[in-house]
Design a protein around this motif. Sequence first.
Motif, PDB file in Angstrom:
ATOM      1  N   GLU A 241       0.656  -1.335  -0.008  1.00 11.47           N
ATOM      2  CA  GLU A 241       0.007  -0.047   0.210  1.00 11.47           C
ATOM      3  C   GLU A 241       0.944   1.307   0.006  1.00 11.47           C
ATOM      4  O   GLU A 241       0.640   2.139  -0.799  1.00 11.47           O
ATOM      5  N   GLN A 242       1.831   1.300   0.844  1.00  9.80           N
ATOM      6  CA  GLN A 242       2.715   2.599   0.901  1.00  9.80           C
ATOM      7  C   GLN A 242       3.344   2.687  -0.517  1.00  9.80           C
ATOM      8  O   GLN A 242       3.288   4.074  -0.871  1.00  9.80           O
ATOM      9  N   PHE A 243       4.094   1.781  -1.205  1.00 11.90           N
ATOM     10  CA  PHE A 243       4.913   1.911  -1.960  1.00 11.90           C
ATOM     11  C   PHE A 243       4.027   2.060  -3.465  1.00 11.90           C
ATOM     12  O   PHE A 243       4.622   2.628  -4.377  1.00 11.90           O
ATOM     13  N   SER A 244       2.713   1.686  -3.257  1.00 12.94           N
ATOM     14  CA  SER A 244       1.884   1.932  -4.398  1.00 12.94           C
ATOM     15  C   SER A 244       1.499   3.450  -4.874  1.00 12.94           C
ATOM     16  O   SER A 244       1.545   3.653  -5.890  1.00 12.94           O
ATOM     17  N   TYR A 245       2.053   4.137  -3.855  1.00  8.19           N
ATOM     18  CA  TYR A 245       1.834   5.741  -3.991  1.00  8.19           C
ATOM     19  C   TYR A 245       3.091   6.386  -4.557  1.00  8.19           C
ATOM     20  O   TYR A 245       3.236   7.648  -4.245  1.00  8.19           O
ATOM     21  N   GLU A 246       4.136   5.523  -4.741  1.00  3.97           N
ATOM     22  CA  GLU A 246       5.533   6.307  -4.990  1.00  3.97           C
ATOM     23  C   GLU A 246       5.802   6.049  -6.192  1.00  3.97           C
ATOM     24  O   GLU A 246       5.659   4.732  -6.562  1.00  3.97           O
ATOM     25  N   ALA A 247       6.292   6.928  -7.050  1.00  2.00           N
ATOM     26  CA  ALA A 247       6.664   6.470  -8.508  1.00  2.00           C
ATOM     27  C   ALA A 247       8.168   6.045  -8.326  1.00  2.00           C
ATOM     28  O   ALA A 247       9.168   6.590  -8.967  1.00  2.00           O
ATOM     29  N   ASN A 248       8.290   4.557  -7.876  1.00  2.00           N
ATOM     30  CA  ASN A 248       9.452   3.908  -7.786  1.00  2.00           C
ATOM     31  C   ASN A 248       9.630   3.236  -9.060  1.00  2.00           C
ATOM     32  O   ASN A 248       9.011   3.387 -10.153  1.00  2.00           O
ATOM     33  N   ASP A 249      10.517   2.099  -8.985  1.00  2.00           N
ATOM     34  CA  ASP A 249      10.876   1.226 -10.156  1.00  2.00           C
ATOM     35  C   ASP A 249       9.443   0.382 -10.168  1.00  2.00           C
ATOM     36  O   ASP A 249       9.167  -0.456  -9.473  1.00  2.00           O
ATOM     37  N   PHE A 250       8.665   0.575 -11.331  1.00  2.00           N
ATOM     38  CA  PHE A 250       7.432  -0.053 -11.705  1.00  2.00           C
ATOM     39  C   PHE A 250       7.798  -1.697 -11.704  1.00  2.00           C
ATOM     40  O   PHE A 250       7.077  -2.688 -11.248  1.00  2.00           O
ATOM     41  N   GLU A 251       9.004  -1.949 -12.556  1.00  2.00           N
ATOM     42  CA  GLU A 251       9.497  -3.445 -12.597  1.00  2.00           C
ATOM     43  C   GLU A 251       9.464  -4.114 -11.314  1.00  2.00           C
ATOM     44  O   GLU A 251       9.281  -5.389 -11.023  1.00  2.00           O
ATOM     45  N   TRP A 252      10.364  -3.301 -10.362  1.00  2.00           N
ATOM     46  CA  TRP A 252      10.597  -3.846  -9.097  1.00  2.00           C
ATOM     47  C   TRP A 252       9.307  -4.092  -8.415  1.00  2.00           C
ATOM     48  O   TRP A 252       9.196  -5.172  -7.651  1.00  2.00           O
ATOM     49  N   TYR A 253       8.520  -3.091  -8.286  1.00  2.00           N
ATOM     50  CA  TYR A 253       7.118  -3.338  -7.481  1.00  2.00           C
ATOM     51  C   TYR A 253       6.317  -4.427  -7.929  1.00  2.00           C
ATOM     52  O   TYR A 253       5.973  -5.419  -7.438  1.00  2.00           O
ATOM     53  N   SER A 254       6.340  -4.621  -9.375  1.00  2.00           N
ATOM     54  CA  SER A 254       5.731  -5.856 -10.018  1.00  2.00           C
ATOM     55  C   SER A 254       6.252  -7.261  -9.787  1.00  2.00           C
ATOM     56  O   SER A 254       5.480  -8.112  -9.483  1.00  2.00           O
ATOM     57  N   GLN A 255       7.694  -7.099  -9.970  1.00  2.00           N
ATOM     58  CA  GLN A 255       8.091  -8.569  -9.288  1.00  2.00           C
ATOM     59  C   GLN A 255       7.887  -8.873  -8.069  1.00  2.00           C
ATOM     60  O   GLN A 255       7.807 -10.143  -7.666  1.00  2.00           O
ATOM     61  N   LEU A 256       7.922  -8.043  -6.953  1.00  2.00           N
ATOM     62  CA  LEU A 256       7.653  -8.298  -5.672  1.00  2.00           C
ATOM     63  C   LEU A 256       6.063  -8.743  -5.646  1.00  2.00           C
ATOM     64  O   LEU A 256       5.668  -9.624  -4.698  1.00  2.00           O
ATOM     65  N   ALA A 257       5.198  -8.249  -6.492  1.00  2.00           N
ATOM     66  CA  ALA A 257       3.942  -8.725  -6.611  1.00  2.00           C
ATOM     67  C   ALA A 257       3.669 -10.023  -6.915  1.00  2.00           C
ATOM     68  O   ALA A 257       3.057 -11.095  -6.309  1.00  2.00           O
ATOM     69  N   ILE A 258       4.370 -10.470  -8.058  1.00  2.00           N
ATOM     70  CA  ILE A 258       4.281 -11.711  -8.497  1.00  2.00           C
ATOM     71  C   ILE A 258       4.963 -12.796  -7.649  1.00  2.00           C
ATOM     72  O   ILE A 258       4.292 -13.556  -7.399  1.00  2.00           O
ATOM     73  N   TYR A 259       6.116 -12.407  -6.959  1.00  2.00           N
ATOM     74  CA  TYR A 259       6.609 -13.261  -5.897  1.00  2.00           C
ATOM     75  C   TYR A 259       5.695 -13.490  -4.900  1.00  2.00           C
ATOM     76  O   TYR A 259       5.396 -14.723  -4.389  1.00  2.00           O
ATOM     77  N   THR A 260       4.909 -12.436  -4.354  1.00  2.00           N
ATOM     78  CA  THR A 260       3.986 -12.698  -3.285  1.00  2.00           C
ATOM     79  C   THR A 260       2.741 -13.436  -3.759  1.00  2.00           C
ATOM     80  O   THR A 260       2.281 -14.316  -3.088  1.00  2.00           O
ATOM     81  N   LEU A 261       2.131 -13.335  -4.834  1.00  4.14           N
ATOM     82  CA  LEU A 261       1.054 -13.855  -5.322  1.00  4.14           C
ATOM     83  C   LEU A 261       1.373 -15.538  -5.544  1.00  4.14           C
ATOM     84  O   LEU A 261       0.335 -16.403  -5.285  1.00  4.14           O
ATOM     85  N   LYS A 262       2.552 -15.761  -6.096  1.00  3.54           N
ATOM     86  CA  LYS A 262       2.810 -17.263  -6.185  1.00  3.54           C
ATOM     87  C   LYS A 262       3.062 -17.956  -4.960  1.00  3.54           C
ATOM     88  O   LYS A 262       2.839 -19.247  -4.978  1.00  3.54           O
ATOM     89  N   ARG A 263       3.689 -17.217  -3.848  1.00  4.46           N
ATOM     90  CA  ARG A 263       4.073 -17.868  -2.759  1.00  4.46           C
ATOM     91  C   ARG A 263       2.728 -17.921  -1.804  1.00  4.46           C
ATOM     92  O   ARG A 263       2.651 -18.829  -0.959  1.00  4.46           O
ATOM     93  N   LYS A 264       1.931 -16.957  -1.553  1.00  2.00           N
ATOM     94  CA  LYS A 264       0.965 -16.857  -0.757  1.00  2.00           C
ATOM     95  C   LYS A 264      -0.410 -16.672  -1.227  1.00  2.00           C
ATOM     96  O   LYS A 264      -0.672 -15.544  -1.975  1.00  2.00           O
TER      97      LYS A 264
END
Length: 264
Positions: free
Chosen positions: A177-200
């Motif tokens: 939630e916090q990092f969704s409002y920051e213009a960070n590395d979108f690829e990095w955010y997406s990869q963390l999302a994929i990792y989490t969705l696969k694991r949990k």
Amino acid sequence: MYAYIFDEEQTFESVTSQTIEFIESFFSIELPNSYKKLMMMHNGGSLAYSTFSSRKLREDSIEIDVFLPLSIHEGVIESKQITTQLDIDERYIVFACSHHIFIAFDYTVHRKGNPPIVFIHRHTKEVIKVARHFRSFIKKLDTAYMEEINDFIYTSRQFERYVKKGKSTTHIAACFEQFSYEANDFEWYSQLAIYTLKRKQDTQLAWYIGAGLLQQIKLHPHERWPLTSLQEAINLLQAFHDPYTRKLGKQLQAKLMKPKMLVF
């Protein structure tokens, strides 16, 4: 979506859309959408945001102990037993309680939509309307540790560490939630999302991730979208049995398709 009100990871069994349909049929009502979405994310439990204040109460505030789970065996389904014991209208559907107060949806007038929220005193049986609807009720919940919680900021390294360890759903959701409002590395955010969705396979986390990806899309121009990673995340979201999670996946898919439709 309000899951921050709970003070621990979910202990009751996750609720399904079929269970919700059964409970609505059992009471011949339609539960508020905001309530159903919250319970799909976190099915009841004790609260971190447990203080409710209102001028309508005799006390300055009430401490709410627990949100009852949605289940065919326990929790909200037992509301009729509670109202029978109190000898009050069974159209008050109890969904939470404290040591001397029941919190209920008031369906005495309307059977659909967003019914008012009432407090029912266990001993006097006094019924007090405290909020116009569920969303209004949730927004009034507070905690003595509000400033401490709001001031806590995660670092990117902490975000990665929580995701890799996968032990604290609460912290992981807060990071997304916090990092969704920051213009960070979108690829990095997406990869963390994929990792989490696969694991949990956690509905609550999936909601935060889906909403977070939608927010990231708003922050970044189309040419900076990690299309391959986003598509993989969408596929994972749409594989969930939870209809609300799949809906987020469809919304993301529509966002990806829209720029293509604008190309002539």
